[in-house]
Design an enzyme around this catalytic site. Structure first.
Site, mmCIF file in Angstrom:
data_model
loop_
_atom_site.group_PDB
_atom_site.id
_atom_site.type_symbol
_atom_site.label_atom_id
_atom_site.label_comp_id
_atom_site.label_asym_id
_atom_site.label_seq_id
_atom_site.Cartn_x
_atom_site.Cartn_y
_atom_site.Cartn_z
ATOM 1 N N SER A 167 -12.041 -0.376 2.243
ATOM 2 C CA SER A 167 -11.239 -0.856 3.371
ATOM 3 C C SER A 167 -10.552 0.335 4.030
ATOM 4 C CB SER A 167 -10.194 -1.858 2.888
ATOM 5 O OG SER A 167 -10.825 -2.977 2.308
ATOM 6 N N GLU A 207 -5.725 3.274 5.889
ATOM 7 C CA GLU A 207 -5.343 3.232 4.478
ATOM 8 C C GLU A 207 -5.928 4.430 3.733
ATOM 9 O OE1 GLU A 207 -6.500 0.222 0.839
ATOM 10 O OE2 GLU A 207 -6.059 -0.645 2.791
ATOM 11 N N ARG A 259 0.841 -1.214 0.000
ATOM 12 C CA ARG A 259 0.000 0.000 0.000
ATOM 13 C C ARG A 259 0.873 1.260 0.000
ATOM 14 N NH1 ARG A 259 -2.589 -3.656 -0.951
ATOM 15 N NH2 ARG A 259 -4.598 -4.341 -0.146
#
Length: 336
Positions: A222, A318, A154
């Site tokens: 998410s 995130e 990520r």
């Protein structure tokens, strides 16, 4: 005149900004002023505006797909504003598989390399040939190889060395003609017939069963990264929580499922104002309305504290949080 940002980010908190600039031709970037604070936006599925933004929102809406057949692979050159899921569907229709595990991830192609999107055992970096970006300082278009993008979990150079210095304009992918399925994640291991289309459909089915449609129930997908923890801590946790989902990361670390940690901490359905930990998937926070950025910040801090107290694991969000005129990172303050 202030413009509403509520339709421009899928978490849909009420917020405004003085100017929204929609880019449909990359040459517009050479005329765009970057003197004020600015925020680059695709479909706003991984960005939340906590408050009114004090700068310019630059929305990338360019389109275009070019395919070149090479000896061993297909080279796809994709404009930043193209929808990611539609691209995945297009590649399968054209007989160019490889991206099917990444189906139904919301957002644009240009946003995908920033956080090196990934799902079901596949990361974007695996297929990237190059990323083209507009360099704000020199007003030139520059290409980086996959290696130069410094991809991580990520993560990429666009979050670090090129943060606020670059606007991604094009991404090129190399899709090998020799297809190799990635079936390491649970739902994909049960497929009877392994074809690219079957994997694609199973990924969509699985995601739809867990993740709410952001255009029906406001959310940003998410919300937390799956933490990467040392093997020693994992072994300790498995003694207490033998069902903890974990995946090999490297010789010294494993990745564990953030959604499982949050769910087992009893946080599903926990609500602050209109912000709720989703009933079907604890990794997702949803916005039922009548909420402010401060409510979301309170929720994130509460989840981080609960997970830390139970597992000694620090959760990181995130989703990109924009506060006033800059990005805002909510880091866990460890209890004394």
């Amino acid at each position: 005149m202030a413009q509403s940002l509520q339709p421009f980010h899928t978490f849909s908190l009420p917020s405004q900004c003085p100017q929204i600039s929609v880019i449909t031709d990359n040459r517009q970037l050479q005329q765009q002023s970057f003197s004020l604070p600015f925020c680059i936006l695709g479909e706003g599925s991984n960005t939340v505006f906590l408050n009114d933004y004090q700068g310019v929102v630059i929305k990338m809406a360019t389109t275009g797909i070019t395919v070149t057949q090479r000896v061993h692979d297909y080279l796809l050159e994709i404009a930043a504003g193209e929808n990611w899921h539609q691209l995945v569907a297009y590649t399968l229709k054209q007989g160019m598989p490889g991206l099917e595990n990444l189906a139904l991830i919301p957002g644009t192609v240009g946003a995908a390399p920033v956080q090196n999107i990934g799902a079901y055992g596949v990361e974007l970096a695996k297929f990237v040939e190059y990323v083209e970006y507009f360099d704000i300082a020199s007003k030139q278009f520059i290409r980086l190889s996959a290696e130069q993008c410094e991809f991580g979990y990520r993560d990429s150079i666009f979050k670090h060395g090129l943060k606020n210095k670059a606007v991604i304009t094009k991404v090129a992918f190399a899709l090998p003609k020799l297809w190799q399925p990635e079936l390491s994640y649970g739902p994909l291991q049960q497929l009877e017939q392994v074809t690219p289309q079957a994997v694609f459909e199973q990924v969509i089915k699985t995601r739809n069963s867990k993740l709410p449609d952001p255009y029906v129930l406001a959310n940003a997908g998410s919300f937390f990264k799956n933490p990467i923890i040392a093997n020693a801590l994992l072994n300790e946790l498995l003694l207490v929580y033998p069902q903890l989902p974990h995946y090999y990361y490297d010789g010294e670390h494993h990745k564990v499922a953030a959604g499982w940690l949050i769910e087992q901490a009893g946080l599903k359905g926990h609500r602050i104002a209109g912000i709720e930990v989703h009933q079907q998937q604890a990794l997702v926070l949803v916005n039922h309305g009548n909420s402010r950025g401060s409510d979301l910040v309170t929720m994130v801090k509460y989840i981080q504290q609960q997970v830390w107290q139970r597992y000694q694991i620090k959760l990181q969000h995130e989703v990109r949080l924009i506060n006033g005129d800059a990005e805002y990172l909510i880091n866990l303050e460890e209890p004394a």
